[in-house]
Design a protein around this motif. Structure first.
Motif, mmCIF file in Angstrom:
data_model
loop_
_atom_site.group_PDB
_atom_site.id
_atom_site.type_symbol
_atom_site.label_atom_id
_atom_site.label_comp_id
_atom_site.label_asym_id
_atom_site.label_seq_id
_atom_site.Cartn_x
_atom_site.Cartn_y
_atom_site.Cartn_z
ATOM 1 N N ASP A 157 0.835 -1.211 0.000
ATOM 2 C CA ASP A 157 0.000 0.000 0.000
ATOM 3 C C ASP A 157 0.867 1.257 0.000
ATOM 4 O OD1 ASP A 157 -2.218 -1.609 0.052
ATOM 5 O OD2 ASP A 157 -2.585 -1.380 2.205
ATOM 6 N N PHE A 158 1.988 1.196 0.686
ATOM 7 C CA PHE A 158 2.914 2.322 0.708
ATOM 8 C C PHE A 158 3.522 2.545 -0.671
ATOM 9 C CE2 PHE A 158 7.476 3.472 1.082
ATOM 10 C CZ PHE A 158 7.336 4.778 1.519
ATOM 11 N N VAL A 159 3.938 1.452 -1.297
ATOM 12 C CA VAL A 159 4.614 1.535 -2.593
ATOM 13 C C VAL A 159 3.648 1.967 -3.692
ATOM 14 C CG1 VAL A 159 5.690 0.133 -4.390
ATOM 15 C CG2 VAL A 159 6.409 -0.113 -2.003
ATOM 16 N N ARG A 160 2.488 1.348 -3.759
ATOM 17 C CA ARG A 160 1.597 1.552 -4.905
ATOM 18 C C ARG A 160 0.610 2.689 -4.729
ATOM 19 N NH1 ARG A 160 0.264 -4.611 -7.115
ATOM 20 N NH2 ARG A 160 2.424 -5.406 -6.923
ATOM 21 N N GLU A 161 0.270 2.978 -3.473
ATOM 22 C CA GLU A 161 -0.752 3.998 -3.251
ATOM 23 C C GLU A 161 -0.257 5.184 -2.427
ATOM 24 O OE1 GLU A 161 -4.193 2.131 -1.576
ATOM 25 O OE2 GLU A 161 -4.121 0.439 -2.982
ATOM 26 N N GLY A 162 0.961 5.084 -1.944
ATOM 27 C CA GLY A 162 1.506 6.186 -1.162
ATOM 28 C C GLY A 162 0.963 6.263 0.247
ATOM 29 N N LYS A 163 0.320 5.188 0.706
ATOM 30 C CA LYS A 163 -0.218 5.170 2.059
ATOM 31 C C LYS A 163 0.916 5.115 3.079
ATOM 32 C CE LYS A 163 -3.400 2.562 5.020
ATOM 33 N NZ LYS A 163 -4.306 1.361 5.096
ATOM 34 N N LYS A 164 0.834 5.934 4.099
ATOM 35 C CA LYS A 164 1.900 6.003 5.098
ATOM 36 C C LYS A 164 2.029 4.672 5.836
ATOM 37 C CE LYS A 164 3.405 8.608 9.169
ATOM 38 N NZ LYS A 164 3.051 9.687 10.141
ATOM 39 N N LEU A 165 3.273 4.275 6.078
ATOM 40 C CA LEU A 165 3.514 3.061 6.856
ATOM 41 C C LEU A 165 3.145 3.291 8.310
ATOM 42 C CD1 LEU A 165 7.002 2.011 5.406
ATOM 43 C CD2 LEU A 165 4.833 0.792 5.102
ATOM 44 N N PRO A 166 2.679 2.255 9.003
ATOM 45 C CA PRO A 166 2.323 2.416 10.424
ATOM 46 C C PRO A 166 3.534 2.864 11.248
ATOM 47 C CG PRO A 166 1.528 0.316 9.561
ATOM 48 C CD PRO A 166 2.441 0.881 8.516
ATOM 49 N N ASP A 167 3.284 3.486 12.381
ATOM 50 C CA ASP A 167 4.355 3.875 13.294
ATOM 51 C C ASP A 167 5.151 2.642 13.722
ATOM 52 O OD1 ASP A 167 3.550 6.496 13.153
ATOM 53 O OD2 ASP A 167 2.356 6.428 15.000
ATOM 54 N N HIS A 168 6.439 2.835 13.890
ATOM 55 C CA HIS A 168 7.351 1.764 14.314
ATOM 56 C C HIS A 168 7.285 0.561 13.377
ATOM 57 C CE1 HIS A 168 7.829 4.134 17.910
ATOM 58 N NE2 HIS A 168 6.533 4.037 18.176
ATOM 59 N N PHE A 169 7.116 0.860 12.084
ATOM 60 C CA PHE A 169 6.998 -0.242 11.133
ATOM 61 C C PHE A 169 8.284 -1.046 11.021
ATOM 62 C CE2 PHE A 169 7.079 -2.151 6.873
ATOM 63 C CZ PHE A 169 5.929 -2.919 6.951
#
Length: 391
Positions: A157-169
């Motif tokens: 989701d981060f790569v394809r949609e730019g959704k922020k990764l969860p905290d402390h990922f």
């Protein structure tokens, strides 16, 4: 000049003898001098030849011997960071300098992702690998645990949609990765990493993941090696992933420090290692137990435990490397730290605005800043071109 001196000595010495003795003596020494000069002629360079680099230290012990030249940095533009590095190395390798550092103390540490291996296509190699493992690998995706799939989906989701990764990922990923490869022998895992590394990079043409080195930074490795430095890879990525990726560079596995999971032998079962004797036919396998995520201060702790010396040079690209840099700058020897900023949005997939902000932050912290846009003549090599991502 040598001939004149020898002849003069011969004539002076001949005063002790009669005329014939003098002549014989003089002729003898003339012949000897001629042979000496002739031999020198055969072994010397003509004025058009380049001088031969000596294979032994010079007679003056205060003159440093180095095989490095400006041509070592053919892939660099003239820049502040490179000048600072060269000035530093020349100073600390000169025995007459008050800042001289013995070879055994010339330790340099390098982060991997984003420091000499590309990370913005579109993210860390080990993140891409986990995404593939849990969501696409036909041999594993149907049996992947839910938390492993969830971490992989966060990456997608981060790569394809730019959704922020969860905290402390970083920790969420580390725990998921430990599970995703549990049960693999070290040889199997090494082969798995290398197979993925052989695939073409998404977002570039002319390059595989295993070839995605910043070529100018590889010249830094060569330069430091030529000047008696020992360098270590100190990464937040899995130690065995790092070993597989840097193997083509000739970097010894013993000089790679990274994230670690617990290992055990194939026949060990639930027995503690201290109570179990491994058999000759057994192999080592990965478990799902995370030992350490090698970021921030953990990098310093691992450097202290595994190297046993404070580095005098440190190279990184993110906040996860600041502790390592600060540790380096606390060295009793003269030291320096360098940060790369991914500010080239033409040749690489970069957020230039963010990179420039970080660059100012790193300068204020006392680090030299390497601009990938301004300081590198090429990033991945002249045959590599940036393309659009495809999914």
């Amino acid at each position: 000049m040598r001939f004149t001196i020898i002849l003069y000595l011969c004539i002076s010495k001949s005063k002790q003898f009669n005329y014939m003795t003098k002549m014989k003596k003089i002729l003898y020494w003339v012949l000897a001098a001629t042979l000496v000069c002739g031999q020198a002629t055969f072994t010397s360079c003509s004025k058009n030849d380049k001088p031969v680099v000596p294979l032994v230290p010079p007679e003056n012990p205060l003159t440093p011997v180095t095989s490095s030249t400006d041509s070592d940095f053919s892939l660099w533009n003239s820049c502040e960071a490179l000048t600072a590095l060269q000035d530093y190395v020349k100073d600390v390798t000169n025995p007459s300098s008050p800042n001289f550092i013995k070879e055994e103390d010339r330790i340099a540490t390098f982060d991997m992702d984003g420091t000499f291996v590309g990370e913005l296509y579109p993210t860390y190699f080990e993140y891409n690998l986990l995404e593939y493992r849990a969501l696409d690998d036909p041999t594993y995706k149907d049996q992947a645990p839910d938390d492993v799939k969830e971490a992989a989906q966060d990456i997608r989701d981060f790569v394809r949609e730019g959704k922020k990764l969860p905290d402390h990922f970083d920790m969420k990923h580390a725990l998921a990765a430990a599970k995703a490869y549990a049960g693999m022998t070290l040889a199997e895992f090494d082969a798995y990493v290398k197979a993925y590394a052989a695939t073409k990079v998404n977002g570039f043409s002319g390059m595989t993941y295993g070839e995605s080195f910043y070529k100018p930074m590889l010249q830094v490795f060569d330069y430091l090696k030529a000047n008696g430095f020992t360098f270590y890879v100190v990464s937040g990525s899995d130690r065995f992933i790092c070993r597989a990726l840097v193997e083509p560079l000739g970097i010894s596995p013993s000089r790679v420090i990274g994230m670690d999971v617990k290992l055990q032998s194939t026949g060990q079962g639930e027995a503690a290692g201290v109570n179990y004797t491994m058999g000759k036919e057994e192999s080592l396998v990965r478990t799902d137990e995370l030992i350490i995520k090698n970021l921030k201060t953990n990098k310093v702790l691992q450097i202290s435990q595994e190297i046993g010396k404070v580095p005098v040079l440190s190279f990184g690209n993110s906040g996860g490397d600041c502790s390592m840099h600060n540790y380096c700058l606390s060295s009793p020897h003269k030291s320096a730290a360098f940060m790369l900023i991914a500010d080239d949005d033409v040749r690489d997939h970069a957020n230039r605005e963010k990179a420039l902000t970080l660059g100012e932050q790193w300068r204020e912290a006392g680090y030299y800043v390497i601009s990938m846009r301004d300081d590198f003549k090429t990033i991945y090599g002249y045959g590599v071109e940036k393309t659009d991502f495809s999914y």
